[in-house]
Enzyme design. Structure first.
Site, PDB file in Angstrom:
ATOM      1  NE  ARG A 444      -4.249   1.866   1.771  1.00  0.00           N
ATOM      2  CZ  ARG A 444      -4.924   2.637   2.604  1.00  0.00           C
ATOM      3  NH1 ARG A 444      -4.542   2.911   3.701  1.00  0.00           N
ATOM      4  NH2 ARG A 444      -6.123   3.122   2.034  1.00  0.00           N
ATOM      5  CE  LYS A 477     -10.997   2.223  10.621  1.00  0.00           C
ATOM      6  NZ  LYS A 477     -11.595   2.321   9.674  1.00  0.00           N
ATOM      7  CG  ASN A 481      -4.246  -0.010   6.019  1.00  0.00           C
ATOM      8  OD1 ASN A 481      -5.172  -0.900   5.719  1.00  0.00           O
ATOM      9  ND2 ASN A 481      -4.292   1.454   6.614  1.00  0.00           N
ATOM     10  CG  ASP A 535      -4.519 -10.550  17.734  1.00  0.00           C
ATOM     11  OD1 ASP A 535      -4.300 -10.303  18.860  1.00  0.00           O
ATOM     12  OD2 ASP A 535      -4.085 -10.140  16.735  1.00  0.00           O
ATOM     13  CG  ASP A 549     -10.763  -2.640   4.712  1.00  0.00           C
ATOM     14  OD1 ASP A 549     -11.360  -2.074   5.700  1.00  0.00           O
ATOM     15  OD2 ASP A 549      -9.694  -2.430   4.273  1.00  0.00           O
ATOM     16  CD  GLU A 615     -31.541   4.225   1.427  1.00  0.00           C
ATOM     17  OE1 GLU A 615     -31.410   3.365   0.653  1.00  0.00           O
ATOM     18  OE2 GLU A 615     -30.983   5.594   1.146  1.00  0.00           O
TER      19      GLU A 615
HETATM   20  C1  DGJ Z   1      -8.092   0.197   5.957  1.00  0.00           C
HETATM   21  C2  DGJ Z   1      -9.334   0.263   6.978  1.00  0.00           C
HETATM   22  O1  DGJ Z   1      -9.761  -0.882   7.032  1.00  0.00           O
HETATM   23  C3  DGJ Z   1     -10.306   1.138   6.261  1.00  0.00           C
HETATM   24  O2  DGJ Z   1     -11.653   1.073   7.083  1.00  0.00           O
HETATM   25  C4  DGJ Z   1     -10.040   2.711   6.255  1.00  0.00           C
HETATM   26  O3  DGJ Z   1      -9.587   3.089   7.540  1.00  0.00           O
HETATM   27  C5  DGJ Z   1      -8.568   2.661   5.420  1.00  0.00           C
HETATM   28  N1  DGJ Z   1      -7.738   1.514   5.947  1.00  0.00           N
HETATM   29  C6  DGJ Z   1      -7.974   3.857   5.327  1.00  0.00           C
HETATM   30  O4  DGJ Z   1      -6.826   3.959   4.737  1.00  0.00           O
END
Ligand code: DGJ
Length: 757
Positions: A444, A477, A481, A535, A549, A615
């Site tokens: 990424r 959060k 990645n 985990d 995702d 909705e």
């Molecule tokens: C991966 C996450 O799972 C997504 O929800 C989002 O936050 C993206 N990264 C952002 O780069």
């Protein structure tokens, strides 16, 4: 007393409410495993071991003329290598003189009140009187190693934990090449292996297959517990179902490279060794040093997979997650990612927040793209100052404005990574994991920081503690990645490079520990490109984790129910997103999307301005329903009413409150068929002698083309049925027609005179 030592037979027994684990100090000093299963009191089960000469199975020196005694066939607690047991070892090491392996003998043991802790690692914890610890020390004369085996006994929770600490009491360094958290020998029975496999956007699908003779392995070599092979494994007797049969579950509390080997040997005995993956691992233990293997929790039930899951769920909620948020209703959130990706500014974010607040959403989460030169995933990662073009006033005015709407404010971060195009990389290129003389592989568009270096962790703690202190942030959060390649730490000498992956995890845990300790009120959600690090180790610090995702509700049914084999609904980040879905292109009714997202920590991942009036009405109704039922969903028992392997026309699951007073039935049709008999399910977890009112029936996304009359739940609502009838005769929904229709039915116990019971 949950832990008992019988000096005459030299047996140690660990009792939980329904199970017994027994071991014995054998005649040669080896620590033997006797039994793990349904509770057995006051009996020593050494009679289960039948000494016999299997041929080509060597004998310990003291028993060298007794061919029947061999480490190769005896069930053991923590086998070493190269000393007579050819099965997979728990401990493998190399001495300074080049000798491989150990011969571990019992030295001493100690029974303590309370639960042991592990330095620098996540571990289950207990309140006063909730757990006892057994510490057994084994020693290897040749290396001077002492192995402290730790057993945590949670009597009421019906759970055990294990860990191992290796001390070097010798005079020269020893290289540890494999350090298991546990070894579990199961001498008898036929077993099937259940594990949670997957890929990015399709995590934790449950797969179950008979064990073959030889070795089966569940592992990750990706530097994270991975989307691909979750560390949790279970062994089930072949006839086991959701409600019946023997099952053993093993839940490692580790988020990095893990490996569980399951070996079926010459006598059909099963050995499970679980711990850090020995690939890409070794650890130099100098004299006086110690090394702690991560913990694994485990349990046995003879009441089926459903009981195993609920036991694990309760244990995770009570004894693994330490955040105060574990006992709180999580705010219904709106996340900016699928609605805006990198394309936003403060005004657009505020419009999203205002629209969502008007619908009853309780928290805005600003996802990736708020910092540095971050307009795509090509650059900016590592530069944690607000992007001046998007947020000219910085974060605080934004969080203030969101708070003024009565919402909480959450923020996305990805601490462990750096883009090559970033100020951080320009300043500290040596902080990234790269191999000297070789161009690193990208994932990424980014590189991985060397979290094993104290100065990197200190730097990140400085950056993120300032953010949390100054910017009005209620939620984080924490994303990750990519997986690790080019694992080479500039801070380690050549002969310690194989320590880098585990040191990375220790650094991540250290940063999580420091931030969550300093900011206990902040709600942390873990994430690794969805559920790539879902985990029990991460759950120690982050009470919830973004499950996947893939937000397609039909895919999520499989993902979330697979996840539920080990992990409770309160840990699963789940959102309603737009259709056609961004990952699958599928269109699923808005109401069905709500049913699925509500079975986790509920939220939305869309632009409310794009919703139709109908909705918007549904969003309000969903949030209202979630609030009325969140305690049953988050703290109740989960009953998977359809078997995991049953790829039938519908999937059904039910949350039931522990006091049996309320239950929420969820049904999603995954394959609509003509002339269908209707979904029939038998509820569980009710009191057969009590009466239950059908509180509400919500049909979602149903069409009835032949009559054009929508299904009306009100016809049955208010009807009172007995728990026995709902559990034994069951409950049948009318045929649900349309694309992916669903239903949610709530039941509330009532007094016989009709009042709420
Ligand atoms: C991966 C996450 O799972 C997504 O929800 C989002 O936050 C993206 N990264 C952002 O780069």
């Amino acid at each position: 007393m949950a832990i008992l030592y019988d000096a005459a037979s030299k047996t140690l027994s660990l009792h939980t409410r329904n199970t017994t684990y027994q071991m014995q100090i054998g005649a040669t000093g080896h620590l033997l495993h006797l039994y793990f299963g349904r509770r057995v009191d006051a009996v020593h089960m050494d009679y289960c071991i039948i000494p016999s000469d299997r041929g080509f199975s060597p004998n310990p020196y003291e028993a060298r003329y007794t061919r029947e005694i061999s480490l190769d066939t005896l069930p053991q607690e923590y086998p070493g290598a190269n000393s007579g047991d050819f099965r997979v070892p728990a401990l493998d090491c190399l001495s300074a003189n080049g000798a491989v392996g150990t011969d571990l003998r019992y030295l001493r043991h100690e029974i303590r009140a309370g639960k042991y802790a592990l330095p620098g690692l996540p571990a289950a914890f207990a309140g006063a009187g909730e757990a006892e610890t057994l510490s057994i020390t084994l020693g290897d004369a040749a290396t001077g190693l002492e192995v402290e085996l730790l057993y945590g006994v949670f009597e009421a929770a019906d759970m055990l934990t294990r860990a191992a600490i290796i001390h070097n009491n010798g005079t020269s360094a020893v290289t540890l090449n494999r350090v298991g958290s546990l070894c579990l020998d199961i001498p008898f029975g036929r077993w099937e292996l259940l594990h949670l496999h997957g890929r990015h956007s399709m995590e934790r699908n449950a797969e179950r297959a008979p064990l073959m003779r030889g070795m089966q392995t569940v592992e990750s070599r990706r530097g994270a517990s991975s989307h691909h092979h979750n560390p949790f494994v279970a062994l089930l007797e072949p006839a086991a179902t959701e409600t019946r049969g023997e099952c053993v579950g093993i839940l490692p509390l580790y988020s990095g490279n893990h490996r569980t080997d399951i070996e079926v040997d010459q006598t059909d005995s099963v050995r499970v060794v679980s711990g850090i993956n020995p690939d890409m691992f070794s650890w130099q233990l100098t004299p006086g040093d110690s090394f702690a293997a991560p913990e694994a929790a485990f349990c046995f039930t003879d009441e089926g997979l459903g009981d195993l899951s609920n036991r694990l769920h309760r244990f995770i909620r009570r004894h693994i997650i330490r955040s105060p948020w574990k006992d709180r209703c999580r705010p219904v959130l709106i996340n900016s990612w699928e609605a805006m990706l990198f394309d936003f500014d403060a005004d657009r974010v505020m419009r999203l927040a205002e629209q969502a607040a008007a619908l009853g959403v309780e928290m805005l989460v600003l996802d990736d793209g708020w910092f540095g030169a971050r307009n795509s995933d090509l650059e900016g990662l590592g530069d944690w100052t607000p992007n001046a073009a998007k947020l000219p006033g910085g974060l605080k005015p934004l969080s203030d404005a969101v708070h003024a709407l009565g919402m909480k404010f959450g923020l996305w971060i990805e601490p462990e990574m750096v883009n090559e195009i970033s100020a951080l990389y320009a300043e500290h290129p040596d902080w990234a994991l790269t191999v000297p003389g070789r161009n690193p592989a990208f994932g990424r568009n980014q590189l991985v920081l060397d979290m094993g270096r104290a100065e990197v962790v200190d730097y990140l703690y400085g950056v993120f503690s300032a953010l949390l202190r100054d910017e009005g942030i209620d939620y984080i959060k924490w994303d990750m990645n990519r997986n690790m390649t080019d694992v080479y730490s500039r801070a380690l000498p050549p002969d310690r490079q194989r320590e880098a992956s585990h040191r990375y995890m220790l650094g991540v845990y250290d940063l999580l520990d420091r931030l969550t300790t300093a900011f206990p009120e902040v709600l942390f959600e873990g994430c690794a490109g969805g559920g790539g690090r879902f985990d029990a180790g991460m759950l120690h610090y982050t009470p919830q984790i973004w499950c996947s995702d893939d937000t397609d509700a039909i895919e999520r049914v499989a993902i979330q129910l697979g996840t539920s084999v080990a992990y409770p609904a309160s840990t699963m980040g789940a959102h309603v997103s737009v259709c056609p879905n961004q990952q699958t292109g599928r269109t699923v009714p808005f109401g069905t999307r709500g049913i699925v997202a509500m079975s986790g920590t509920f939220g939305y991942e869309l632009d409310p301005a794009q919703l139709t009036e109908d909705e918007r009405r549904q969003v309000r109704a969903q949030i209202d329903r979630f609030h009325r039922w969140y305690d049953v969903i988050q703290y109740g028992d989960l009953n998977r009413l359809t078997e995991l392997a049953d790829r039938g026309d519908f999937t059904a699951w039910e949350f039931a409150s522990p006091d049996k007073s309320r239950a929420l039935l969820n049904v999603v049709t995954t394959h609509t068929r003509a002339n269908h008999p209707g979904a029939h399910v038998r509820l569980r977890g009710l009191d057969p002698g009590a009466m239950y009112k059908i509180d509400e029936i919500c049909y979602e996304g149903c069409v009835n083309p032949s009559m054009d009359v929508p299904l009306d739940g009100a016809a049955l609502e208010g009807r009172v049925l007995s728990g026995a009838s709902l559990m034994y005769a069951g409950f049948t929904l009318p045929p649900l027609m349309g694309d992916y229709p669903g239903a949610q039915v709530s039941f509330i116990r009532v007094d016989t005179d009709g009042g709420v019971g």
